[in-house]
Design a protein around this motif. Sequence first.
Motif, PDB file in Angstrom:
ATOM      1  N   ALA A 110       0.823  -1.302  -0.055  1.00 26.58           N
ATOM      2  CA  ALA A 110      -0.014   0.051   0.086  1.00 26.58           C
ATOM      3  C   ALA A 110       0.781   1.425   0.028  1.00 26.58           C
ATOM      4  N   ASN A 111       2.108   1.337   0.729  1.00 24.48           N
ATOM      5  CA  ASN A 111       2.772   2.475   0.627  1.00 24.48           C
ATOM      6  C   ASN A 111       3.596   2.668  -0.618  1.00 24.48           C
ATOM      7  N   ALA A 112       3.763   1.754  -1.593  1.00 27.25           N
ATOM      8  CA  ALA A 112       4.444   2.141  -2.573  1.00 27.25           C
ATOM      9  C   ALA A 112       3.197   2.357  -3.645  1.00 27.25           C
ATOM     10  N   LEU A 113       1.887   2.014  -3.295  1.00 27.60           N
ATOM     11  CA  LEU A 113       0.845   2.560  -4.375  1.00 27.60           C
ATOM     12  C   LEU A 113       0.378   3.838  -3.916  1.00 27.60           C
ATOM     13  N   ALA A 114       0.264   4.135  -2.795  1.00 26.61           N
ATOM     14  CA  ALA A 114      -0.151   5.409  -2.357  1.00 26.61           C
ATOM     15  C   ALA A 114       0.134   6.722  -3.286  1.00 26.61           C
ATOM     16  N   PRO A 115       1.230   6.727  -3.296  1.00 31.18           N
ATOM     17  CA  PRO A 115       1.744   8.080  -4.094  1.00 31.18           C
ATOM     18  C   PRO A 115       1.276   8.018  -5.643  1.00 31.18           C
ATOM     19  N   GLU A 116       0.940   6.924  -6.076  1.00 30.14           N
ATOM     20  CA  GLU A 116       0.438   6.852  -7.619  1.00 30.14           C
ATOM     21  C   GLU A 116      -1.179   6.829  -7.779  1.00 30.14           C
ATOM     22  N   LEU A 117      -1.664   7.160  -6.713  1.00 25.96           N
ATOM     23  CA  LEU A 117      -3.438   7.370  -6.923  1.00 25.96           C
ATOM     24  C   LEU A 117      -3.790   8.602  -7.418  1.00 25.96           C
ATOM     25  N   ASP A 118      -2.926   9.227  -8.316  1.00 28.80           N
ATOM     26  CA  ASP A 118      -3.555  10.552  -9.044  1.00 28.80           C
ATOM     27  C   ASP A 118      -4.838  10.371  -9.678  1.00 28.80           C
ATOM     28  N   GLY A 119      -5.750  11.426  -9.398  1.00 30.08           N
ATOM     29  CA  GLY A 119      -6.939  11.116 -10.174  1.00 30.08           C
ATOM     30  C   GLY A 119      -7.976  10.415  -9.516  1.00 30.08           C
ATOM     31  N   ILE A 120      -7.380   9.736  -8.282  1.00 29.05           N
ATOM     32  CA  ILE A 120      -8.398   9.043  -7.359  1.00 29.05           C
ATOM     33  C   ILE A 120      -8.902   9.609  -6.376  1.00 29.05           C
ATOM     34  N   ASP A 121     -10.145   9.999  -6.016  1.00 25.87           N
ATOM     35  CA  ASP A 121     -10.705  10.698  -5.113  1.00 25.87           C
ATOM     36  C   ASP A 121     -10.327  10.476  -3.647  1.00 25.87           C
ATOM     37  N   LEU A 122     -10.599   9.110  -3.202  1.00 19.93           N
ATOM     38  CA  LEU A 122     -10.645   8.837  -1.831  1.00 19.93           C
ATOM     39  C   LEU A 122      -9.652   7.495  -1.648  1.00 19.93           C
ATOM     40  N   ALA A 123      -8.840   7.651  -0.583  1.00 19.88           N
ATOM     41  CA  ALA A 123      -8.212   6.314   0.091  1.00 19.88           C
ATOM     42  C   ALA A 123      -8.856   5.760   1.235  1.00 19.88           C
ATOM     43  N   TYR A 124      -9.194   4.367   1.268  1.00 24.45           N
ATOM     44  CA  TYR A 124      -9.593   3.853   2.427  1.00 24.45           C
ATOM     45  C   TYR A 124      -8.358   3.147   2.897  1.00 24.45           C
ATOM     46  N   VAL A 125      -7.990   3.341   4.173  1.00 24.61           N
ATOM     47  CA  VAL A 125      -6.787   2.728   4.907  1.00 24.61           C
ATOM     48  C   VAL A 125      -7.271   1.897   6.072  1.00 24.61           C
ATOM     49  N   ASP A 126      -7.166   0.643   6.057  1.00 23.85           N
ATOM     50  CA  ASP A 126      -7.503  -0.402   6.855  1.00 23.85           C
ATOM     51  C   ASP A 126      -6.372  -1.301   7.253  1.00 23.85           C
ATOM     52  N   PRO A 127      -5.064  -0.856   7.717  1.00 25.17           N
ATOM     53  CA  PRO A 127      -3.788  -1.667   7.936  1.00 25.17           C
ATOM     54  C   PRO A 127      -4.019  -2.806   8.967  1.00 25.17           C
ATOM     55  N   PRO A 128      -3.295  -3.858   9.136  1.00 24.27           N
ATOM     56  CA  PRO A 128      -3.403  -4.907   9.944  1.00 24.27           C
ATOM     57  C   PRO A 128      -3.039  -3.983  11.422  1.00 24.27           C
ATOM     58  N   TYR A 129      -3.479  -4.426  12.505  1.00 20.43           N
ATOM     59  CA  TYR A 129      -3.324  -3.421  13.648  1.00 20.43           C
ATOM     60  C   TYR A 129      -2.619  -4.154  14.735  1.00 20.43           C
ATOM     61  N   ASN A 130      -2.106  -5.268  14.472  1.00 18.04           N
ATOM     62  CA  ASN A 130      -1.192  -5.749  15.696  1.00 18.04           C
ATOM     63  C   ASN A 130      -0.116  -6.695  15.055  1.00 18.04           C
ATOM     64  N   GLN A 131       0.468  -7.555  15.961  1.00 16.77           N
ATOM     65  CA  GLN A 131       1.620  -8.387  15.482  1.00 16.77           C
ATOM     66  C   GLN A 131       1.421  -9.718  14.582  1.00 16.77           C
ATOM     67  N   HIS A 132      -0.124  -9.666  14.581  1.00 19.37           N
ATOM     68  CA  HIS A 132      -0.363 -11.220  14.125  1.00 19.37           C
ATOM     69  C   HIS A 132      -0.559 -10.820  12.292  1.00 19.37           C
ATOM     70  N   SER A 133       0.474 -11.578  11.609  1.00 22.44           N
ATOM     71  CA  SER A 133       0.367 -11.474  10.419  1.00 22.44           C
ATOM     72  C   SER A 133      -0.934 -12.152   9.355  1.00 22.44           C
ATOM     73  N   TYR A 134      -1.300 -11.488   8.542  1.00 23.90           N
ATOM     74  CA  TYR A 134      -2.304 -11.996   7.970  1.00 23.90           C
ATOM     75  C   TYR A 134      -2.000 -13.217   6.953  1.00 23.90           C
ATOM     76  N   LEU A 135      -0.669 -13.154   6.398  1.00 28.70           N
ATOM     77  CA  LEU A 135      -0.475 -14.218   5.745  1.00 28.70           C
ATOM     78  C   LEU A 135      -0.201 -15.446   6.796  1.00 28.70           C
ATOM     79  N   GLY A 136       0.440 -15.324   7.941  1.00 26.39           N
ATOM     80  CA  GLY A 136       0.342 -16.457   8.843  1.00 26.39           C
ATOM     81  C   GLY A 136      -1.362 -16.947   9.302  1.00 26.39           C
ATOM     82  N   ASN A 137      -2.130 -16.015   9.375  1.00 27.91           N
ATOM     83  CA  ASN A 137      -3.360 -16.239   9.808  1.00 27.91           C
ATOM     84  C   ASN A 137      -4.156 -16.993   8.655  1.00 27.91           C
TER      85      ASN A 137
END
Length: 377
Positions: free
Chosen positions: A185-212
């Motif tokens: 997401a951090n690499a994509l964020a600066p490239e969102l020219d022309g898009i009106d809104l970003a919804y940001v819902d990152p992982p919130y603790n140490q548990h990795s989604y890949l592991g889960n």
Amino acid sequence: MIKYLGSKRALAGAIAAGAAELGARSAADLFAGTTRVGQALRSAGLEVLSNDTAAYSEAFGQAYVAAGADVDRARIRRLLRHLQALPPVDGYVTETFCRRSRYFMPENGMRIDAVRDEIGRLDLDPVERGILLTSLLEAADRVDSTVGVQMAYLKRWAPRARNALELREPAMVAGPPGRVARADANALAPELDGIDLAYVDPPYNQHSYLGNYHVWETLVRWDAPQHYGVACKRVDCRTRKSAYNRRAPALAALAGLIEHVATPWLVVSFSDEGFHRPGEVEALLRRRGHVGAVGVPRPRYVGARIGIHDPAGRRVGTVSHLENTEHLFVCGPDRRRVERALVSISRALVRHDGAGGNPPAGRAPEGRHAAVHASHL
Ligand SMILES: C[S@@+](CC[C@H](N)C(=O)[O-])C[C@H]1O[C@@H](n2cnc3c(N)ncnc32)[C@H](O)[C@@H]1O
């Protein structure tokens, strides 16, 4: 829809109502997961870019965000019938997730192996492939033997694990067809020219989604990975790390994303169970524009409600709390619109919750505590 920790199923309609009030016509769902929020934004008429680093989320994105009216649904149904009728195959899933571990009963593991092998052989475009993979993931989710995360499986088979795997057609989502990405997401964020809104819902603790959700990742990548431990996790769970799963890097990553994202409007959600304090996030957002927030009480995930048990199955210890607060921030260049979006979000949450639920507690732009309390609307 699939069981997913941190899914914003209950908030998706409210987020879409807020986005519509802001006048957004396009949105990037930067941490899309199940794509529930992207689906709601699409249904509200926005053009959506669905992004996540997980391959399974990319499949959901193809099925629910990118698939348009041009998909040949009769062909999809024919293909699903063909897949459903395949003879069983004793392959990677049966060996790894039924014998070495116990996520599925072997009869279903062999069905999953047969279906996934055949999806790999069929001549499909990316959207068709995403639809068939989504159908398989959802079917597997309905017969798994977990409490919703794949860090572990149940000691005794869950009753649903005894049902036969059944492929169903993923629902069609109304609204304009969108796009799908699988990027940081951090690499994509600066490239969102022309898009009106970003919804940001990152992982919130140490548990990795890949592991889960390593089983879903393997079903989509179909790369027969080496695995480790009782849970038979893919070996790349050890190396594919998200900055958002460690406290200090997580705040730095969120700060970088908020600073560089190219969209004028931002909606950010996070749980008070996680690393960040609401004040920290608000301070980061204030550098971008006017900020307002709503706090939504939510029940904790099912594992917390089941409690803590010893290896013999006896209940030990206590669970500290059964509810947490989901914070929703809205940020952008126009204070009145932020205010109106918060009112729309609060109204939609009250409608969703029904008469008995707790009203959301809100804060108006610039952190002033003001009346977006449900009963005042
Ligand atoms: C809290 S969940 C999002 C849930 C989603 N809003 C929903 O309703 O299903 C966080 C998501 O971020 C993804 N993720 C983790 N690190 C990421 C990164 N650096 N860039 C993009 N996605 C990431 C995870 O795979 C996970 O799906």
